[in-house]
Design an enzyme around this catalytic site. Structure first.
Site, PDB file in Angstrom:
ATOM      1  N   ASP A  11      -6.984 -38.013  -3.813  1.00 46.47           N
ATOM      2  CA  ASP A  11      -7.131 -37.182  -2.616  1.00 46.47           C
ATOM      3  C   ASP A  11      -7.039 -35.713  -3.056  1.00 46.47           C
ATOM      4  OD1 ASP A  11      -6.844 -39.231  -0.162  1.00 46.47           O
ATOM      5  OD2 ASP A  11      -5.571 -39.864  -1.804  1.00 46.47           O
ATOM      6  N   GLN A  53      -6.391 -32.989  -0.529  1.00 44.68           N
ATOM      7  CA  GLN A  53      -5.031 -33.101   0.003  1.00 44.68           C
ATOM      8  C   GLN A  53      -4.022 -32.438  -0.936  1.00 44.68           C
ATOM      9  OE1 GLN A  53      -3.213 -36.613   2.107  1.00 44.68           O
ATOM     10  NE2 GLN A  53      -2.562 -37.100   0.040  1.00 44.68           N
ATOM     11  N   MET A  98      -8.654 -47.181  -6.518  1.00 48.24           N
ATOM     12  CA  MET A  98      -7.851 -48.054  -5.651  1.00 48.24           C
ATOM     13  C   MET A  98      -7.585 -47.347  -4.334  1.00 48.24           C
ATOM     14  SD  MET A  98      -5.276 -50.111  -8.012  1.00 48.24           S
ATOM     15  CE  MET A  98      -5.916 -51.070  -9.372  1.00 48.24           C
ATOM     16  N   SER A  99      -7.656 -48.111  -3.258  1.00 48.70           N
ATOM     17  CA  SER A  99      -7.420 -47.556  -1.927  1.00 48.70           C
ATOM     18  C   SER A  99      -6.991 -48.690  -1.008  1.00 48.70           C
ATOM     19  CB  SER A  99      -8.709 -46.928  -1.386  1.00 48.70           C
ATOM     20  OG  SER A  99      -8.604 -46.718   0.014  1.00 48.70           O
ATOM     21  N   SER A 100      -6.096 -48.393  -0.091  1.00 50.76           N
ATOM     22  CA  SER A 100      -5.689 -49.406   0.893  1.00 50.76           C
ATOM     23  C   SER A 100      -6.898 -49.838   1.704  1.00 50.76           C
ATOM     24  CB  SER A 100      -4.617 -48.838   1.831  1.00 50.76           C
ATOM     25  OG  SER A 100      -3.539 -48.335   1.085  1.00 50.76           O
ATOM     26  N   GLN A 146      -4.440 -37.625  -7.412  1.00 46.70           N
ATOM     27  CA  GLN A 146      -5.647 -36.797  -7.552  1.00 46.70           C
ATOM     28  C   GLN A 146      -6.825 -37.415  -6.805  1.00 46.70           C
ATOM     29  OE1 GLN A 146      -6.200 -33.843  -8.660  1.00 46.70           O
ATOM     30  NE2 GLN A 146      -8.440 -33.850  -8.762  1.00 46.70           N
ATOM     31  N   HIS A 155      -0.515 -46.291  -5.743  1.00 49.96           N
ATOM     32  CA  HIS A 155       0.784 -45.881  -5.202  1.00 49.96           C
ATOM     33  C   HIS A 155       1.900 -46.148  -6.232  1.00 49.96           C
ATOM     34  CE1 HIS A 155      -1.263 -47.052  -1.253  1.00 49.96           C
ATOM     35  NE2 HIS A 155      -0.969 -45.792  -1.061  1.00 49.96           N
ATOM     36  N   HIS A 169      -0.731 -50.321  -3.425  1.00 50.41           N
ATOM     37  CA  HIS A 169      -1.534 -50.848  -4.533  1.00 50.41           C
ATOM     38  C   HIS A 169      -1.091 -50.129  -5.806  1.00 50.41           C
ATOM     39  CE1 HIS A 169      -3.666 -47.094  -4.147  1.00 50.41           C
ATOM     40  NE2 HIS A 169      -4.012 -47.379  -2.898  1.00 50.41           N
ATOM     41  N   GLY A 196       1.590 -46.843   3.086  1.00 51.54           N
ATOM     42  CA  GLY A 196       1.842 -48.263   2.895  1.00 51.54           C
ATOM     43  C   GLY A 196       0.592 -49.040   2.495  1.00 51.54           C
TER      44      GLY A 196
HETATM   45  P1  AMP Z   1      -2.050 -43.118   1.132  1.00 49.19           P
HETATM   46  O1  AMP Z   1      -1.115 -44.259   1.341  1.00 49.19           O
HETATM   47  O2  AMP Z   1      -3.484 -43.498   1.057  1.00 49.19           O
HETATM   48  O3  AMP Z   1      -1.771 -41.958   2.078  1.00 49.19           O
HETATM   49  O4  AMP Z   1      -1.722 -42.546  -0.305  1.00 49.19           O
HETATM   50  C1  AMP Z   1      -0.417 -42.142  -0.653  1.00 49.19           C
HETATM   51  C2  AMP Z   1      -0.475 -41.397  -1.960  1.00 49.19           C
HETATM   52  O5  AMP Z   1      -1.008 -42.242  -2.974  1.00 49.19           O
HETATM   53  C3  AMP Z   1      -1.374 -40.153  -1.918  1.00 49.19           C
HETATM   54  O6  AMP Z   1      -0.773 -39.113  -2.668  1.00 49.19           O
HETATM   55  C4  AMP Z   1      -2.637 -40.640  -2.575  1.00 49.19           C
HETATM   56  O7  AMP Z   1      -3.376 -39.604  -3.194  1.00 49.19           O
HETATM   57  C5  AMP Z   1      -2.065 -41.576  -3.620  1.00 49.19           C
HETATM   58  N1  AMP Z   1      -3.087 -42.529  -4.051  1.00 49.19           N
HETATM   59  C6  AMP Z   1      -3.839 -43.346  -3.250  1.00 49.19           C
HETATM   60  N2  AMP Z   1      -4.719 -44.052  -3.992  1.00 49.19           N
HETATM   61  C7  AMP Z   1      -4.529 -43.667  -5.276  1.00 49.19           C
HETATM   62  C8  AMP Z   1      -5.135 -44.027  -6.524  1.00 49.19           C
HETATM   63  N3  AMP Z   1      -6.119 -44.919  -6.595  1.00 49.19           N
HETATM   64  N4  AMP Z   1      -4.687 -43.428  -7.643  1.00 49.19           N
HETATM   65  C9  AMP Z   1      -3.686 -42.509  -7.590  1.00 49.19           C
HETATM   66  N5  AMP Z   1      -3.070 -42.136  -6.452  1.00 49.19           N
HETATM   67  C10 AMP Z   1      -3.483 -42.696  -5.312  1.00 49.19           C
END
Ligand code: AMP
Length: 281
Positions: free
Chosen positions: A150, A153, A184-186, A148, A37, A34, A31
């Site tokens: 992560d 992961q 981008m990152s939460s 990618q 996601h 951004h 959640g």
């Molecule tokens: P998270 O909510 O951080 O667990 O991310 C959920 C999914 O979104 C994971 O597969 C992440 O690798 C992917 N994700 C997060 N940030 C990015 C990004 N900047 N670009 C592409 N995928 C992302």
């Protein structure tokens, strides 16, 4: 768009849709959505007839002293963003729904998880592999989409899905970035304005490494030093790791003679950011 809070609800929904021959795409997230996601969701919409996302801040993948409690959460905002890309359903379970009393099983990989983020965050990938297994078993998707960003992961999930014969295709989506290149990152919302400015160095250092390899540099130590020096030169950056690893088994490499993963984790104050690139020769 349907919101399913119970496992039984999302199972029933997917069962009905699959019964009409639909291909089911799945995007697991924590959640605070951004554009990264949303890109995963757009890719899923392109390939699949029905797209289910999950929003679940998974306690099992956070270590003691990490940011589980303060991890940003805003379901109304996420709901609106998911609607923009026409997601069909959101699975939004409670912690109790996912981990009821008596929960006692984990999924653990023998390798791939002891280095990079797995070393800095012991138990993290056990939590990830376990929750993704549960989510796959609940949603039963045909395709699941991972970023990618992560990189480790994705390797872990691919290995796990293959080893455990999970009937799901894993799709990797390139990292989506801000204008200055920051992935981008939460967690970017935690950054102070000065930290946010400093954080642009992560992408700049990855680009500098790519350029050095393009210009013929093959020595891993030299590339690592270049990246570490750049990062160390900005205010407030504390390197957790900067490493060059074999793209498939994550073993360390000395010489760049095949595609190699350059991965980094850097702290700005309390905030730990990760990024990576694949160096091609
Ligand atoms: P998270 O909510 O951080 O667990 O991310 C959920 C999914 O979104 C994971 O597969 C992440 O690798 C992917 N994700 C997060 N940030 C990015 C990004 N900047 N670009 C592409 N995928 C992302």
């Amino acid at each position: 768009m349907l919101i399913c809070r119970r496992i039984s609800e999302v199972r029933e929904l997917v069962r009905t849709e699959r019964g009409t021959g639909k291909i089911i795409g799945f995007v697991p997230t924590m959640g605070y959505l951004h554009q990264g996601h949303l890109q995963l969701m757009r890719e899923a919409k392109k390939d699949c007839d029905m797209v289910v996302i999950s929003i679940f801040v998974n306690p099992a993948q956070f270590g003691p002293g990490e940011d589980l409690e303060r991890y940003p959460r805003d379901f109304e905002r996420d709901h609106a963003l998911a609607a923009e890309v026409d997601v069909d359903a959101i699975f939004y379970p409670s912690v109790e729904e996912m981990y009821p009393p008596g929960f006692n099983t984990n999924v653990d990989l023998n390798s791939l998880t002891g280095c990079l983020c797995g070393k800095s965050r012991p138990g993290h990938f056990r939590g990830v592999a376990t929750v993704v297994t549960k989510l796959f078993n609940i949603v039963l998707p045909d395709r699941a989409y991972f970023g990618q960003k992560d990189a480790q992961q994705v390797l872990v999930i691919r290995r796990m899905a293959e080893d455990l014969n999970m009937p799901v295709e894993i799709v990797t989506v390139p990292t989506v970035r801000e204008e200055d290149g920051l992935a981008m990152s939460s967690r970017n919302v935690y950054l102070t304005p000065e930290q946010r400015r400093s954080a642009a160095v992560l992408f700049e250092s990855l680009k500098a490494a790519e350029k050095a390899v393009e210009q013929g540099e093959r020595d891993a130590g030299t590339i690592l030093q270049l990246v570490r020096d750049m990062i160390s030169s900005v205010p407030e950056a504390g390197i957790d790791y900067v490493e060059l690893r074999n793209i498939s088994d994550l073993n360390p490499v000395e010489v760049i003679d095949c595609p190699v993963l350059l991965a980094l984790a850097v702290r700005f104050g309390q905030t730990r950011l990760i990024d990576n690139t694949v160096l091609e020769v």
